[in-house]
Scaffold this active site. Structure first.
Site, short mmCIF file in Angstrom:
data_model
loop_
_atom_site.label_atom_id
_atom_site.label_comp_id
_atom_site.label_asym_id
_atom_site.label_seq_id
_atom_site.Cartn_x
_atom_site.Cartn_y
_atom_site.Cartn_z
CG HIS A 74 -19.60 -23.92 32.32
ND1 HIS A 74 -20.39 -24.54 32.96
CD2 HIS A 74 -18.99 -24.51 31.30
CE1 HIS A 74 -20.64 -25.63 32.24
NE2 HIS A 74 -19.84 -25.69 31.26
O1 RIB Z 1 -16.71 -27.02 34.28
C1 RIB Z 1 -16.61 -25.82 33.45
C2 RIB Z 1 -15.31 -25.11 33.73
O2 RIB Z 1 -14.23 -25.88 33.38
C3 RIB Z 1 -15.29 -23.84 32.94
O3 RIB Z 1 -14.39 -22.88 33.52
C4 RIB Z 1 -14.34 -24.13 31.70
O4 RIB Z 1 -13.66 -23.07 30.94
C5 RIB Z 1 -13.52 -25.31 32.33
O5 RIB Z 1 -12.65 -24.58 32.93
#
Ligand code: RIB
Ligand code: CA
Length: 333
Positions: free
Chosen positions: A261
């Site tokens: 992500h």
């Molecule tokens: O939902 C995904 C996010 O939550 C990303 O930033 C992952 O590292 C967690 O922090």
């Protein structure tokens, strides 16, 4: 949306945050980006562990870390190095939760790497945001890929902050995509809904990169195998920590793979043209028993009369370009 030249990174260094640090480091190494500092926050892991993980990754990537923050106050400067500051240890208005099942008990896939050579600076992350924004008005892109507690605290510390920051790019939220920590809420927002709503209510340019954009950019077998075929230290490290993350993600994706992500948010900060966006005012549900932490936009087609500044929400990206550039960045270290 403007192309970032100087990033102040706020993260909860966990596995996809670590891959994102490698991506940012690859740009720093070739002079395409300045990393003004890093702040860590509760979320995937506690912020001290997150800071030590950040130092481990930056050192692996050949980035000098430093103590600019505290020395700068005494009129001295060690002059070199990216300061890594420890931030908020818990949310503003709920208990702290860690995502150990997704990132491991050490935040890096239970790889239990050696201690880093460097140490975090003494300055808290929220104070570092305010100090650097005041010192460099209009220059900083705040990239946030963890819960928004430090950014929320910085807004409370300095109400003038929005006028001092070039842009805020946030990985978080979910709109036409299911949540990943509750049925509707995405983890970064859910971990501190009050802080997130402060960020979306402030009068600064915000780009939000939700699950709607990050999930279609998941990496799979071919990408992972190409990474694993390389023997350089950074590639081996990335492949090693991703093993844990792939094991956690594969059941959700129903095929071997993972969603990195945070790296997509970073890449859209550096090269906005890779994304596809819509402009909407965004709020965070704070009271719903089932929906607390959910990001809410007004999806009606009516011209919304909204007092909030619209947020630029990424609804898609050039996925092949993202995957190729991320792999190339890691292999370049
Ligand atoms: O939902 C995904 C996010 O939550 C990303 O930033 C992952 O590292 C967690 O922090
Ligand atoms: Ca993160």
């Amino acid at each position: 949306m403007t192309r970032a030249r100087t990033i102040l990174y706020d993260c909860d260094t966990g596995i996809d945050d670590a891959i994102t640090l490698l991506y940012l480091a690859s740009l720093v190494r070739v002079g395409e980006l300045e990393l003004a500092g890093v702040g860590t926050v509760h979320g995937n892991i506690d912020p001290l562990t997150g800071a030590l993980n950040t130092l481990r990754v930056l050192e692996l990537a050949g980035i000098k870390t430093g103590r600019q923050g505290e020395l700068a106050e005494q009129g001295e400067r060690d002059g070199q190095g990216v300061p890594v500051a420890v931030g908020a240890a818990r949310p503003m208005a709920q208990d702290v939760h860690y995502a150990l099942d997704w990132h491991g008990r050490d935040g890096l896939g239970d790889t239990h790497l050696p201690e880093p050579a460097g140490r975090p600076v003494a300055e808290p992350a929220a104070a570092q945001i305010v100090r650097l924004a005041r010192a460099r008005p209009g220059e900083l892109t705040l990239l946030a890929t963890g819960p928004l507690s430090n950014l929320g605290l910085a807004l409370l510390l300095d109400p003038e902050l929005p006028s001092l920051v070039r842009e805020v790019v946030v990985m978080g939220g979910a709109f036409d995509h299911p949540g990943n920590i509750t049925t509707h809420a995405e983890a970064n927002i859910w971990h501190d809904p009050e802080a997130a709503d402060l960020v979306f209510a402030a009068d600064w340019p915000v780009v939000l990169v939700p699950l709607d954009a990050t999930h279609p950019a998941a990496v799979h077998d071919d990408w992972l195998d190409r990474l694993a075929a390389h023997d350089a230290a950074a590639a081996r490290f990335a492949a090693r920590i991703l093993e844990f993350y792939v094991d956690a993600y594969t059941p959700t994706l129903r095929r071997r793979g993972a969603v990195i992500h945070d790296a997509l948010a970073a890449m859209l900060a550096v090269d906005p043209d890779l994304g596809e966006y819509t402009q909407r005012a965004v709020r965070v549900e704070l009271r719903g028993e089932l929906t607390r932490g959910t990001t809410v936009w007004d999806a009606r087609s009516l011209p919304a009369e909204d007092t909030r500044r619209p947020v630029r929400v990424a609804v898609g990206s050039d996925v092949p370009a993202f995957r190729e550039r991320l792999l190339a960045a890691v292999l370049s270290l």
